[in-house]
Design a protein around this motif. Structure first.
Motif, mmCIF file in Angstrom:
data_model
loop_
_atom_site.group_PDB
_atom_site.id
_atom_site.type_symbol
_atom_site.label_atom_id
_atom_site.label_comp_id
_atom_site.label_asym_id
_atom_site.label_seq_id
_atom_site.Cartn_x
_atom_site.Cartn_y
_atom_site.Cartn_z
ATOM 1 N N LYS A 224 0.647 -1.030 -0.320
ATOM 2 C CA LYS A 224 -0.021 -0.063 0.173
ATOM 3 C C LYS A 224 1.144 0.983 0.089
ATOM 4 N N THR A 225 0.345 1.912 -0.690
ATOM 5 C CA THR A 225 1.077 3.355 -1.033
ATOM 6 C C THR A 225 0.752 4.045 0.619
ATOM 7 N N TYR A 226 1.344 5.390 0.659
ATOM 8 C CA TYR A 226 1.248 5.452 1.573
ATOM 9 C C TYR A 226 0.687 7.594 1.499
ATOM 10 N N ALA A 227 2.108 7.473 1.068
ATOM 11 C CA ALA A 227 2.152 9.183 0.108
ATOM 12 C C ALA A 227 2.591 9.742 -0.681
ATOM 13 N N VAL A 228 2.471 11.265 -1.212
ATOM 14 C CA VAL A 228 2.900 11.397 -2.148
ATOM 15 C C VAL A 228 3.893 11.582 -1.681
ATOM 16 N N PRO A 229 4.911 11.691 -3.195
ATOM 17 C CA PRO A 229 6.229 11.840 -2.728
ATOM 18 C C PRO A 229 6.672 13.093 -2.904
ATOM 19 N N PHE A 230 7.450 13.558 -2.725
ATOM 20 C CA PHE A 230 8.374 15.237 -2.916
ATOM 21 C C PHE A 230 9.612 15.076 -3.887
ATOM 22 N N ASP A 231 10.178 15.982 -2.323
ATOM 23 C CA ASP A 231 11.287 16.220 -2.709
ATOM 24 C C ASP A 231 12.157 14.753 -2.787
ATOM 25 N N THR A 232 13.547 15.197 -3.134
ATOM 26 C CA THR A 232 14.422 14.240 -3.386
ATOM 27 C C THR A 232 15.448 14.546 -2.762
ATOM 28 N N GLY A 233 17.107 13.746 -2.835
ATOM 29 C CA GLY A 233 18.017 13.904 -1.929
ATOM 30 C C GLY A 233 18.603 13.483 -3.190
ATOM 31 N N ALA A 234 18.497 13.858 -4.567
ATOM 32 C CA ALA A 234 19.393 12.915 -5.001
ATOM 33 C C ALA A 234 20.866 14.313 -5.155
ATOM 34 N N THR A 235 21.945 12.919 -4.762
ATOM 35 C CA THR A 235 23.320 13.743 -4.472
ATOM 36 C C THR A 235 24.032 14.017 -5.505
ATOM 37 N N ALA A 236 24.440 14.861 -5.412
ATOM 38 C CA ALA A 236 26.008 15.156 -6.134
ATOM 39 C C ALA A 236 27.162 15.529 -5.433
ATOM 40 N N LEU A 237 28.156 15.778 -6.273
ATOM 41 C CA LEU A 237 29.787 16.226 -5.620
ATOM 42 C C LEU A 237 29.826 17.246 -5.973
ATOM 43 N N TYR A 238 29.249 18.777 -4.954
ATOM 44 C CA TYR A 238 29.708 20.401 -5.685
ATOM 45 C C TYR A 238 30.944 20.113 -5.976
ATOM 46 N N TYR A 239 31.622 20.829 -6.295
ATOM 47 C CA TYR A 239 33.178 21.436 -5.952
ATOM 48 C C TYR A 239 33.567 22.447 -6.832
ATOM 49 N N ARG A 240 34.751 22.996 -5.921
ATOM 50 C CA ARG A 240 35.073 24.198 -7.071
ATOM 51 C C ARG A 240 36.453 24.051 -7.860
ATOM 52 N N LEU A 241 35.873 24.590 -9.025
ATOM 53 C CA LEU A 241 36.506 24.044 -10.283
ATOM 54 C C LEU A 241 38.344 24.801 -10.501
ATOM 55 N N ASP A 242 38.492 26.518 -9.963
ATOM 56 C CA ASP A 242 39.134 26.429 -10.142
ATOM 57 C C ASP A 242 39.795 26.536 -8.786
ATOM 58 N N LEU A 243 40.034 25.369 -7.487
ATOM 59 C CA LEU A 243 41.044 25.274 -6.828
ATOM 60 C C LEU A 243 41.505 23.135 -7.777
ATOM 61 N N VAL A 244 40.253 22.901 -7.994
ATOM 62 C CA VAL A 244 40.545 20.955 -9.074
ATOM 63 C C VAL A 244 41.774 22.001 -10.170
ATOM 64 N N GLU A 245 41.489 23.315 -11.257
ATOM 65 C CA GLU A 245 42.119 23.409 -12.068
ATOM 66 C C GLU A 245 43.323 23.916 -11.367
ATOM 67 N N GLN A 246 43.612 24.479 -10.746
ATOM 68 C CA GLN A 246 45.152 25.056 -10.147
ATOM 69 C C GLN A 246 45.663 23.691 -9.835
ATOM 70 N N ALA A 247 44.978 22.632 -9.800
ATOM 71 C CA ALA A 247 45.943 21.634 -9.186
ATOM 72 C C ALA A 247 46.221 20.732 -10.940
ATOM 73 N N GLY A 248 45.844 21.427 -11.911
ATOM 74 C CA GLY A 248 45.933 20.342 -13.233
ATOM 75 C C GLY A 248 44.492 19.721 -13.674
ATOM 76 N N TYR A 249 44.001 19.752 -13.180
ATOM 77 C CA TYR A 249 42.816 18.317 -13.268
ATOM 78 C C TYR A 249 41.309 19.829 -14.105
ATOM 79 N N THR A 250 40.798 19.037 -15.047
ATOM 80 C CA THR A 250 39.686 19.560 -15.779
ATOM 81 C C THR A 250 38.381 19.930 -15.015
ATOM 82 N N GLU A 251 37.582 20.043 -15.419
ATOM 83 C CA GLU A 251 35.981 19.542 -15.333
ATOM 84 C C GLU A 251 35.670 17.764 -16.130
ATOM 85 N N GLU A 252 36.427 17.631 -16.959
ATOM 86 C CA GLU A 252 36.564 16.017 -17.568
ATOM 87 C C GLU A 252 36.689 15.639 -16.077
#
Lengths: 274, 460
Positions: free
Chosen positions: B168-196
């Motif tokens: 039995k389904t008891y609720a209307v699904p609302f928000d999700t906690g879809a997980t992402a990795l948020y990162y500072r591209l400028d710092l990553v690039e300083q270390a020689g890595y790219t967005e790729e």
């Protein structure tokens, strides 16, 4: 002689340094609360210590979140009515327990005191049922009524009335004064500091009351300040500037009440009623 | 003498007056509120026959009371839903009252009211998917069965699973906690890595990148809260389709491969010196805003905390979270948290409440667009992901299609049985991790302790 004087001054300096440190420690949270109210959330989490320029924005944010004036009024109203009634009822009860003779009085008193040992969380559900049967849910009466006869205050008043000479009451009776007059005029006046102390106690208790209003209040329009603070602090993104400003508003009345009645409070607790 | 009597009479009158005064005002209020009657006149005359037929006072306006937390998120979203419903159903004759409480307060009130026999309950309540199972188990029959009322195939399956019990389904699904990795591209690039380089990583690769970034920039790679690292643990665990509890609700900790790997990865991060342990949630937000850490793993609602640092606009990027290399079941998608709307079975306006949820939360993609744009609320309604909102570029994230990223991640999330006692399990895991960090125990011992602690607490 001189040596003794130096010793005394040194002692005093050390004592004052120690006290100064204690003052700083206890004042600091208040200072931080005030400075936080003027800073943005980012600055606060970043550790800003000095006053910022965000007070206006925090205020408009807070206004946007909730009807602060209404909530403030709700809290003031329930607290003042509660304080007045609780003191009246508890003082009369304490007076009765102390000055009137009756069989079984002490048994009733002991049972009454024992009820202090029942934690509120155990009374919560029965009280809630009673409030709902009496159709009092979501009303300020329901916040005020259940704790109006507070065992601690009755106990406090009874203890204080012990120091009031029974002979004076008897003399007044002989002179033909009725019991109410004796209580309100003869007894109440010299016990001013006791009443002031009780007033501060009841005021703080109701102003900070959280769990019971939380359960019994249902609508946004009836909310009290503690509930607002609670809902502000559990957002996914907590706006600390807004929260700090709300805390300032919630703390001010208590500070004012305490500062204006401090002398009586201390006297009342120490028990030097004149 | 007389004057004194008068003074006394005054006092008495004052007392009685205040008593009578509050009695009057309070008694009147629970019945009808003034604003409602005003709204009533505006919203038209007759009530809809189908919904209101069996109600005693049909024709009168009815109030649907909703409990939710967070004024800028859930509460704002439900108020928007109320507006949408009022516009699209002008003759529904209902007034929606969203009561804003803290999350903990919602639970305390709900618990008390349910235990107290059911009066004083709202009509709709927001519950976290992590805890709702507890209420469904403890108070069976208290929530309305919505199985037949909605087409749940239109909602994300892992969300529907989370609110379904015994078929039995008891609720209307609302928000999700879809997980992402948020990162500072400028710092990553300083270390020689790219967005790729940051796409579809394994945690091993992430640690390697982290070591280089921390070495070259002096900024630690990832942040977690010192006394509660369960966001990372939960993200890693659900990326493998595993959870603290198995499909039948039994505790699954000591033999949980995903938990073992998660513990191992977190310890390795710590040993590599790339893990910044913030002392609190405020400390975490502060560290991100100050630029003392490079990245964080969290849900969509966390973005508003990141956005507070306006000077960092354009420097942030989001990516799918890393997966656990040694487990084949692990994917680059997970979920932390999320909540859903429940209707109370005993509600006097149960049918109206369900009609309201149907009218807005099912089928109305414009509504989902609005809450995505205004509140950043990521719904669970799949047709909602097809709209233009998801192609929008986010300036703060360097023009990345942030919403689109979540829409891409969500369908991949593997359903698990949350079991209703996630907070309790988190406590046990937190203790176990702390012992592990102190080097007192091995990973296996730590997990065994956690399982024992949880079993003990739940009385199993």
């Amino acid at each position: 002689m001189v040596k003794e004087k130096i010793m005394r001054t040194a002692k005093r300096v050390i004592l004052h340094l120690f006290l100064l440190a204690a003052v700083l420690i206890s004042i600091f949270p208040f200072y931080w609360m005030l400075s936080g109210a003027t800073n943005s959330s980012v600055n606060i989490t970043g550790g800003a210590m000095w006053f910022g320029s965000n007070l206006k924005e925090n205020w408009s944010n807070l206004q946007g979140t909730a009807n602060v004036f209404l909530i403030f009024w709700n809290t003031i109203k329930t607290t003042l009515i509660y304080t007045f009634l609780a003191i009246l009822i508890c003082a009369m009860a304490g007076y009765g327990f102390e000055k009137y003779r009756s069989k079984g009085k002490n048994v009733v008193y002991a049972m009454f005191l024992l009820s202090m040992m029942i934690p509120f969380s155990a009374q919560m559900i029965p009280l809630f049922k009673m409030a709902s049967k009496a159709n009092m849910l979501d009303s300020h009466v329901a916040i005020i009524l259940p704790t109006i006869a507070m065992p601690f205050l009755v106990f406090f008043f009874r203890q204080s009335f012990q120091s009031y000479p029974t002979e004076l009451i008897e003399a007044a009776r002989v002179d033909g004064a009725n019991e109410f007059r004796i209580f309100f005029q003869l007894v109440m006046r010299p016990m001013k500091s006791t009443f002031a102390a009780a007033a501060i106690y009841a005021f703080m208790k109701q102003w900070n009351n959280y769990l019971w209003p939380l359960i019994v209040i249902q609508s946004n329009e009836k909310k009290t300040f503690t509930l607002l603070l609670s809902s502000l602090s559990s957002a996914y993104y907590v706006d600390y500037g807004q929260l700090m400003l709300a805390i300032v508003l919630a703390t001010l009345p208590i500070i004012i009440v305490f500062l204006t009645m401090q002398k009586q409070f201390v006297e009342g607790i120490v028990g030097t009623s004149k | 003498m007389k004057r004194k009597m008068a003074a006394m009479a005054m006092t008495a009158a004052l007392v009685l007056g205040t008593l009578a005064g509050c009695g009057k005002t309070e008694n009147a209020q629970p019945e009808t509120k003034e604003e409602e009657t005003v709204a009533d006149d505006a919203s038209g005359e007759a009530a809809e026959e189908t919904e209101t037929a069996k109600e005693p006072q049909s024709g009168e306006e009815k109030t649907i009371t909703i409990w939710a937390w967070d004024d800028n998120f859930n509460v704002a979203v439900m108020k928007e839903a109320a507006n949408v419903y009022a516009q699209s159903n002008p003759d529904a004759n209902v007034n929606v009252d969203v009561v804003s409480l803290s999350k903990e307060d919602v639970y305390v009130k709900l618990q008390t009211a349910l235990a107290g026999g059911g009066s004083g309950l709202p009509d709709i309540v927001l519950l976290e998917d992590y805890v709702s199972g507890k209420y469904l188990n403890t108070f069976p029959g208290s929530f309305a069965d919505l199985t037949e009322k909605f087409d749940f195939s239109q909602f994300l399956s892992f969300k529907v699973d989370a609110v379904t019990q015994d078929g039995k389904t008891y609720a209307v699904p609302f928000d999700t906690g879809a997980t992402a990795l948020y990162y500072r591209l400028d710092l990553v690039e300083q270390a020689g890595y790219t967005e790729e380089d940051m796409q579809d990583l394994t945690w091993d690769e992430f640690i390697e990148i982290g070591k280089t970034v921390t070495e070259k920039t002096g900024v630690q790679m990832i942040v977690e809260i010192a006394n509660n690292k369960t966001t990372l643990v939960r993200a890693m665990m659900q990326s493998c389709g595993l959870w603290y509890f198995d499909k039948d609700g039994n505790i699954n900790i000591k033999d949980n491969e995903a938990l073992k790997s998660a513990f191992d990865i977190i310890v390795r991060m710590k040993e590599a010196g790339i893990l910044y342990e913030a002392e609190s949630t405020e400390g975490r937000a502060g560290a991100l805003n100050n630029g003392t850490v490079v990245s964080v793993v969290n849900a969509p609602w966390f973005i508003s905390s990141i956005r507070q640092a306006e000077d960092q606009s354009g420097l942030w990027r989001a990516a799918r979270i890393p997966r656990i290399a040694e487990l084949d079941s692990s994917i680059n998608a997970s979920n932390v948290g999320g909540s859903s709307w429940y209707v109370l079975e005993k509600s006097e306006v149960k049918d109206e409440a369900i009609a309201f949820l149907q009218g807005v939360w099912e089928g109305n993609t414009d509504f989902y667009d609005t809450i995505m744009l205004n509140q950043g609320a990521m719904g669970s309604y799949i047709p909602g992901y097809d709209t233009g909102v998801y192609d929008e570029e986010d300036e703060f994230f360097g023009g990345q299609k942030l919403n689109g990223l979540f829409a891409e991640i969500l369908p991949d999330v593997i359903p698990v049985n949350f079991g209703g006692y996630v907070a309790e399990a988190n406590d046990a895991i937190t203790t176990a991790l702390a012992n592990l960090f102190e080097g007192k125990v091995t990973i296996d011992e730590a997990l065994e302790q956690a399982e024992a602690q949880l079993a003990n607490q739940l009385g199993r």
